[in-house]
Design a protein around this motif. Structure first.
Motif, PDB file in Angstrom:
ATOM      1  N   LEU A  90      41.558  33.153  41.263  1.00 22.55           N
ATOM      2  CA  LEU A  90      40.429  33.984  41.694  1.00 22.55           C
ATOM      3  C   LEU A  90      40.290  35.210  40.792  1.00 22.55           C
ATOM      4  O   LEU A  90      39.168  35.637  40.490  1.00 22.55           O
ATOM      5  CB  LEU A  90      40.595  34.397  43.154  1.00 22.55           C
ATOM      6  CG  LEU A  90      40.324  33.307  44.185  1.00 22.55           C
ATOM      7  CD1 LEU A  90      40.714  33.783  45.577  1.00 22.55           C
ATOM      8  CD2 LEU A  90      38.868  32.875  44.149  1.00 22.55           C
ATOM      9  N   ASP A  91      41.401  35.781  40.359  1.00 21.63           N
ATOM     10  CA  ASP A  91      41.347  36.888  39.402  1.00 21.63           C
ATOM     11  C   ASP A  91      40.640  36.457  38.119  1.00 21.63           C
ATOM     12  O   ASP A  91      39.822  37.202  37.575  1.00 21.63           O
ATOM     13  CB  ASP A  91      42.760  37.385  39.047  1.00 21.63           C
ATOM     14  CG  ASP A  91      43.329  38.348  40.057  1.00 21.63           C
ATOM     15  OD1 ASP A  91      42.553  39.035  40.742  1.00 21.63           O
ATOM     16  OD2 ASP A  91      44.571  38.398  40.165  1.00 21.63           O
ATOM     17  N   ARG A  92      40.958  35.264  37.641  1.00 23.61           N
ATOM     18  CA  ARG A  92      40.312  34.758  36.424  1.00 23.61           C
ATOM     19  C   ARG A  92      38.809  34.587  36.629  1.00 23.61           C
ATOM     20  O   ARG A  92      38.009  34.950  35.776  1.00 23.61           O
ATOM     21  CB  ARG A  92      40.932  33.424  36.009  1.00 23.61           C
ATOM     22  CG  ARG A  92      41.953  33.564  34.935  1.00 23.61           C
ATOM     23  CD  ARG A  92      42.262  32.290  34.178  1.00 23.61           C
ATOM     24  NE  ARG A  92      42.251  31.077  34.949  1.00 23.61           N
ATOM     25  CZ  ARG A  92      43.319  30.436  35.403  1.00 23.61           C
ATOM     26  NH1 ARG A  92      44.514  30.915  35.164  1.00 23.61           N
ATOM     27  NH2 ARG A  92      43.207  29.316  36.071  1.00 23.61           N
ATOM     28  N   VAL A  93      38.438  34.036  37.773  1.00 24.27           N
ATOM     29  CA  VAL A  93      37.022  33.799  38.067  1.00 24.27           C
ATOM     30  C   VAL A  93      36.270  35.126  38.178  1.00 24.27           C
ATOM     31  O   VAL A  93      35.149  35.260  37.674  1.00 24.27           O
ATOM     32  CB  VAL A  93      36.871  32.973  39.365  1.00 24.27           C
ATOM     33  CG1 VAL A  93      35.435  32.942  39.841  1.00 24.27           C
ATOM     34  CG2 VAL A  93      37.395  31.557  39.160  1.00 24.27           C
ATOM     35  N   MET A  94      36.880  36.103  38.830  1.00 14.61           N
ATOM     36  CA  MET A  94      36.205  37.378  39.074  1.00 14.61           C
ATOM     37  C   MET A  94      36.406  38.391  37.947  1.00 14.61           C
ATOM     38  O   MET A  94      35.783  39.443  37.942  1.00 14.61           O
ATOM     39  CB  MET A  94      36.687  37.986  40.395  1.00 14.61           C
ATOM     40  CG  MET A  94      36.324  37.121  41.572  1.00 14.61           C
ATOM     41  SD  MET A  94      36.738  37.739  43.219  1.00 14.61           S
ATOM     42  CE  MET A  94      38.030  38.870  42.988  1.00 14.61           C
ATOM     43  N   GLY A  95      37.296  38.084  37.021  1.00 12.90           N
ATOM     44  CA  GLY A  95      37.540  39.006  35.915  1.00 12.90           C
ATOM     45  C   GLY A  95      38.399  40.197  36.276  1.00 12.90           C
ATOM     46  O   GLY A  95      38.391  41.209  35.574  1.00 12.90           O
ATOM     47  N   THR A  96      39.148  40.093  37.359  1.00  8.46           N
ATOM     48  CA  THR A  96      40.057  41.176  37.742  1.00  8.46           C
ATOM     49  C   THR A  96      41.441  40.869  37.180  1.00  8.46           C
ATOM     50  O   THR A  96      41.968  39.783  37.405  1.00  8.46           O
ATOM     51  CB  THR A  96      40.125  41.316  39.278  1.00  8.46           C
ATOM     52  OG1 THR A  96      40.432  40.051  39.852  1.00  8.46           O
ATOM     53  CG2 THR A  96      38.810  41.811  39.828  1.00  8.46           C
ATOM     54  N   PRO A  97      42.038  41.789  36.454  1.00  8.56           N
ATOM     55  CA  PRO A  97      43.313  41.512  35.774  1.00  8.56           C
ATOM     56  C   PRO A  97      44.527  41.573  36.704  1.00  8.56           C
ATOM     57  O   PRO A  97      45.280  42.544  36.688  1.00  8.56           O
ATOM     58  CB  PRO A  97      43.385  42.592  34.700  1.00  8.56           C
ATOM     59  CG  PRO A  97      42.623  43.726  35.289  1.00  8.56           C
ATOM     60  CD  PRO A  97      41.537  43.115  36.144  1.00  8.56           C
ATOM     61  N   GLY A  98      44.706  40.579  37.528  1.00 12.68           N
ATOM     62  CA  GLY A  98      45.893  40.515  38.373  1.00 12.68           C
ATOM     63  C   GLY A  98      45.775  41.189  39.716  1.00 12.68           C
ATOM     64  O   GLY A  98      46.749  41.217  40.466  1.00 12.68           O
ATOM     65  N   PHE A  99      44.626  41.724  40.052  1.00  9.69           N
ATOM     66  CA  PHE A  99      44.470  42.449  41.312  1.00  9.69           C
ATOM     67  C   PHE A  99      44.821  41.566  42.508  1.00  9.69           C
ATOM     68  O   PHE A  99      45.657  41.928  43.339  1.00  9.69           O
ATOM     69  CB  PHE A  99      43.038  42.985  41.435  1.00  9.69           C
ATOM     70  CG  PHE A  99      42.772  43.725  42.708  1.00  9.69           C
ATOM     71  CD1 PHE A  99      43.279  44.996  42.893  1.00  9.69           C
ATOM     72  CD2 PHE A  99      42.019  43.152  43.722  1.00  9.69           C
ATOM     73  CE1 PHE A  99      43.041  45.690  44.064  1.00  9.69           C
ATOM     74  CE2 PHE A  99      41.782  43.832  44.899  1.00  9.69           C
ATOM     75  CZ  PHE A  99      42.290  45.100  45.070  1.00  9.69           C
ATOM     76  N   LEU A 100      44.197  40.409  42.610  1.00 12.06           N
ATOM     77  CA  LEU A 100      44.462  39.522  43.749  1.00 12.06           C
ATOM     78  C   LEU A 100      45.846  38.879  43.648  1.00 12.06           C
ATOM     79  O   LEU A 100      46.538  38.737  44.649  1.00 12.06           O
ATOM     80  CB  LEU A 100      43.379  38.447  43.855  1.00 12.06           C
ATOM     81  CG  LEU A 100      42.013  38.966  44.260  1.00 12.06           C
ATOM     82  CD1 LEU A 100      40.973  37.876  44.151  1.00 12.06           C
ATOM     83  CD2 LEU A 100      42.065  39.515  45.671  1.00 12.06           C
TER      84      LEU A 100
END
Length: 152
Positions: A90-100
């Motif tokens: 999900l981080d990859r899909v949303m572009g968040t670097p490791g948040f989830l």
């Protein structure tokens, strides 16, 4: 010559299979969990192992263990191990670097830590009072389930 003889112990079929498995499994592991996250995942897996050990010891002490309960924990454990991978994807899909990934993983680490601590208390293992107070609600819940024999 001695150097070549010492390689006989290194170059074995078993070592070759281990290297081959690593070559294929490492990219899969990195795809699901991300790069350079081995340390946090090892901590998580170590805590899961400790939770199983303390849970077995606690259930043996209060005679609430059944093989069905233990077997039913296997899918639960596999589910818990899969959740950080879902967070990473999900981080990859949303572009968040490791948040989830880190949020899910640290949440699961805390949950597993409270469970293993409560199990250790139930098993009668010594523990600082401050730790018992911190996970008191989990200790109480596990004691109540054990008394009702929900583990069977």
């Amino acid at each position: 010559m001695k150097f070549l003889q010492s390689l006989e112990n290194v170059v074995t079929p078993a070592n070759g299979m281990a290297v081959t498995a690593g070559v294929f499994l490492t990219p899969i592991f990195q795809y699901f969990y991300g790069k350079d996250r081995q340390d946090i995942l090892i901590v998580f897996l170590f805590l899961i192992a400790l939770d199983w050990i303390t849970g077995i010891s606690a259930s043996k002490r209060d005679k609430s263990y059944s093989s069905e309960y233990g077997i039913s924990r296997i899918p639960r454990t596999l589910f818990l191990i899969a959740l950080p991978a879902v967070g990473n994807m999900l981080d990859r899909v949303m572009g968040t670097p490791g948040f989830l990934f880190y949020g899910v993983t640290f949440g699961l680490i805390y949950h597993t830590w409270t469970s293993l601590t409560a199990n250790a208390h139930r098993a009668g293992w010594p523990m600082p009072k401050s730790i018992e107070n911190l996970v008191g609600s989990e200790i109480k819940a596990k004691a109540e389930r054990s008394a009702r024999k929900e583990y069977k």
